[in-house]
Design a protein around this motif. Structure first.
Motif, PDB file in Angstrom:
ATOM      1  N   GLY A 139       0.794  -1.216   0.000  1.00  8.75           N
ATOM      2  CA  GLY A 139       0.000   0.000   0.000  1.00  8.75           C
ATOM      3  C   GLY A 139       0.829   1.271   0.000  1.00  8.75           C
ATOM      4  O   GLY A 139       0.371   2.318  -0.463  1.00  8.75           O
ATOM      5  N   GLY A 140       2.056   1.216   0.508  1.00 18.75           N
ATOM      6  CA  GLY A 140       2.886   2.422   0.503  1.00 18.75           C
ATOM      7  C   GLY A 140       4.356   2.109   0.611  1.00 18.75           C
ATOM      8  O   GLY A 140       5.152   2.962   0.993  1.00 18.75           O
ATOM      9  N   ARG A 161      -6.517   1.818  -6.353  1.00 18.38           N
ATOM     10  CA  ARG A 161      -5.808   2.001  -5.099  1.00 18.38           C
ATOM     11  C   ARG A 161      -5.526   0.621  -4.496  1.00 18.38           C
ATOM     12  O   ARG A 161      -6.436  -0.209  -4.401  1.00 18.38           O
ATOM     13  N   TYR A 162      -4.272   0.396  -4.113  1.00 16.15           N
ATOM     14  CA  TYR A 162      -3.927  -0.857  -3.439  1.00 16.15           C
ATOM     15  C   TYR A 162      -3.758  -0.538  -1.964  1.00 16.15           C
ATOM     16  O   TYR A 162      -2.678  -0.209  -1.491  1.00 16.15           O
ATOM     17  N   ASP A 163      -4.871  -0.609  -1.238  1.00 17.12           N
ATOM     18  CA  ASP A 163      -4.895  -0.143   0.142  1.00 17.12           C
ATOM     19  C   ASP A 163      -5.866  -0.999   0.948  1.00 17.12           C
ATOM     20  O   ASP A 163      -6.353  -2.040   0.461  1.00 17.12           O
ATOM     21  N   GLU A 210       2.921   1.997   6.664  1.00  8.81           N
ATOM     22  CA  GLU A 210       3.228   3.267   7.329  1.00  8.81           C
ATOM     23  C   GLU A 210       4.277   3.090   8.424  1.00  8.81           C
ATOM     24  O   GLU A 210       5.172   3.930   8.588  1.00  8.81           O
TER      25      GLU A 210
END
Length: 487
Positions: free
Chosen positions: A165-166, A187-189, A221
């Motif tokens: 996701g990030g 979005r890949y979240d 994150e």
């Protein structure tokens, strides 16, 4: 005419689920048409066309290595050939490999209707072991394709890479859309992860309970923030720095989020992959208590059981999630011995030296992630497991029976009449030292370099055909693609 194609005599057959302690008595294994027909003492040798004496070695069910990555850094067809040879060398007779669209693998995006036939075409006729696929739905289109993939290709297991996701495969990523090769509307979240589960639940309602979802649980994150902290501090280097940049509570947090999503969506069959730490397993156990209606399975890798940040041979041991401190290795073993882990895998991802080390061999953050290890899975677990008191039958469950049942591989996972004659003969008294030069893998190094092993795979049979003799892979590729059902 002989009643039996092959008779393996004097083998100590290890049966998953058998509770008796100690080493089993010698038995004979009769095989016809690639299937075990009988196991008993003193089967008449004149009934067989070919007779092989196992010499009292342990006979394990061929390993079902449910977590590999063929084609991640090399051409998929080439990797299929070389890495399946490494599988055979280690007693792996069935490989399940994770594929996805995006960078690496086939280096393409788009529909799985086009992607999967290309992948299977590249693999066809090149594998020394039987093999199947897991797929990761990266887009909304992929979610919609799940029923087609089940019906057309017998693919029943899917995956989410939570950290994508990030965070990139090897570290920070400034452009996830480019890395994943998805459009600007995608979005890949966490929301995508939820929609994958909802899509699988719809498919489960249609096809039955044989579908499952595997999760790589790390939190993007947390990793991004800690990577910045570790690099700015500069006091850590190598594998210890990489482990600190992807801390163990990142695994625990991701497991908690994924578990609640499974509860929310009603999709019950969740596989928690490569748990690397005490905190990860603790989180997995807490979620099992919180959500008893979710059927969680827990996986660990042979790398996380054998190596730590100090003992691995250099930054060749970079992997996701990272190798950990010795305390986490010992915690994983306690959970294995307590029966709290469901299967052990290799997470085999051949990453050649120039890809791993690059121009700056000392910077772990520039190295690519992953390494091979299928050739050490069974001998490593047998040797270290026996030293710690792990029963032989439990080793057979962890390496074969449990993943075969979870992933719908009928005919695999046991040495019993009616099952495929996938057999690994193991010498539990052999002592040898791991050298990368002895591996059939295309990888020129190993993080296990110099490790002392106390068990060795000597001979391997795939559906009754000997593919390894005295430790050497032989013959031509005869592995089959495995379509799985959902019943």
């Amino acid at each position: 005419m002989a009643e039996t194609d092959l008779l393996i005599r004097n083998a100590r057959v290890v049966s998953p689920g058998v509770t008796s302690a100690g080493v089993p008595e010698p038995s004979d294994i009769a095989i016809s048409g690639g299937v075990i027909t009988r196991i008993a003492a003193a089967i008449a040798p004149e009934s067989a066309a070919e007779v092989i004496d196992a010499g009292g070695l342990l006979a394990f069910p061929g390993v079902v290595d449910a977590h590999q990555h063929w084609g991640i850094y090399a051409d998929l067809g080439q990797d299929t050939e070389t890495e399946s040879r490494a599988c055979a060398q280690g007693g792996v007779t069935t490989s399940l490999s994770y594929l996805r669209t995006g960078r690496y693998y086939l280096n393409r995006g788009g529909s799985y209707r086009d992607f999967v036939p290309e992948a299977l075409g590249r693999m066809a006729g090149r594998s020394y072991v039987d093999h199947g696929l897991h797929l990761a739905p990266m887009t909304r289109e992929h979610i919609d394709e799940i029923p087609y993939l089940v019906e057309e290709f017998g693919i029943t297991s899917f995956k989410i890479f939570m950290f994508y996701g990030g965070h990139g495969l090897h570290g920070r990523s400034s452009d996830q859309a480019e890395f994943l090769m998805i459009g600007p509307e995608e979005r890949y979240d966490l929301a995508h992860f939820e929609f994958v589960m909802r899509g699988l639940q719809r498919a489960r309602e249609r096809f039955g309970d044989g579908l499952s979802l595997s999760l790589h649980c790390e939190t993007a994150e947390i990793m991004a923030a800690y990577t910045e902290l570790v690099e700015a501090d500069g006091s850590l280097s190598g594998l210890r720095a990489y482990s600190a940049s992807r801390p163990t509570h990142s695994e625990g947090l991701a497991i908690a989020m994924a578990s609640y999503l499974a509860h929310e969506t009603g999709f019950p069959n969740i596989n928690l992959l490569h748990l690397s730490s005490a905190k990860a397993v603790d989180a997995a156990q807490r979620m099992a208590v919180a959500f008893p209606h979710i059927d969680f399975r827990r996986e660990v890798t042979i790398g996380h059981l054998l190596a730590d940040v100090d003992s691995a041979h250099g930054i060749g041991g970079k992997v996701n999630p990272p190798l950990r401190e010795r305390a986490d290795v010992e915690a994983l073993w306690r959970h294995v011995l307590a029966g709290e882990i469901d299967w052990v895998v290799s997470d085999h991802a051949c990453c050649r030296a120039e890809q791993k080390f690059g121009a700056d061999a000392g910077d772990v953050f520039l190295a690519k992630s992953g390494f091979g290890g299928a050739e050490y899975l069974l001998p490593g677990l047998v040797g270290a497991g026996l030293e710690r008191g792990l029963p032989l039958a439990r080793i057979a469950e962890l390496t074969s029976a449990n993943p075969a049942r979870r992933y719908g591989l009928g005919g695999k996972g046991a040495l019993s009449p009616g099952y495929d004659a996938d057999i690994a003969l193991v010498d539990p008294g052999a002592r040898w030292v791991v050298r990368a030069a002895d591996s059939e893998s295309a990888q020129e190094y190993t993080p296990f370099e110099g490790f002392e092993m106390t068990a060795r795979v000597t001979d391997v049979f795939l559906r009754g055909r000997r593919i390894v003799r005295n430790g050497k892979v032989q013959g031509e590729p005869s592995g089959r693609y495995l379509r799985r059902g959902v019943a």
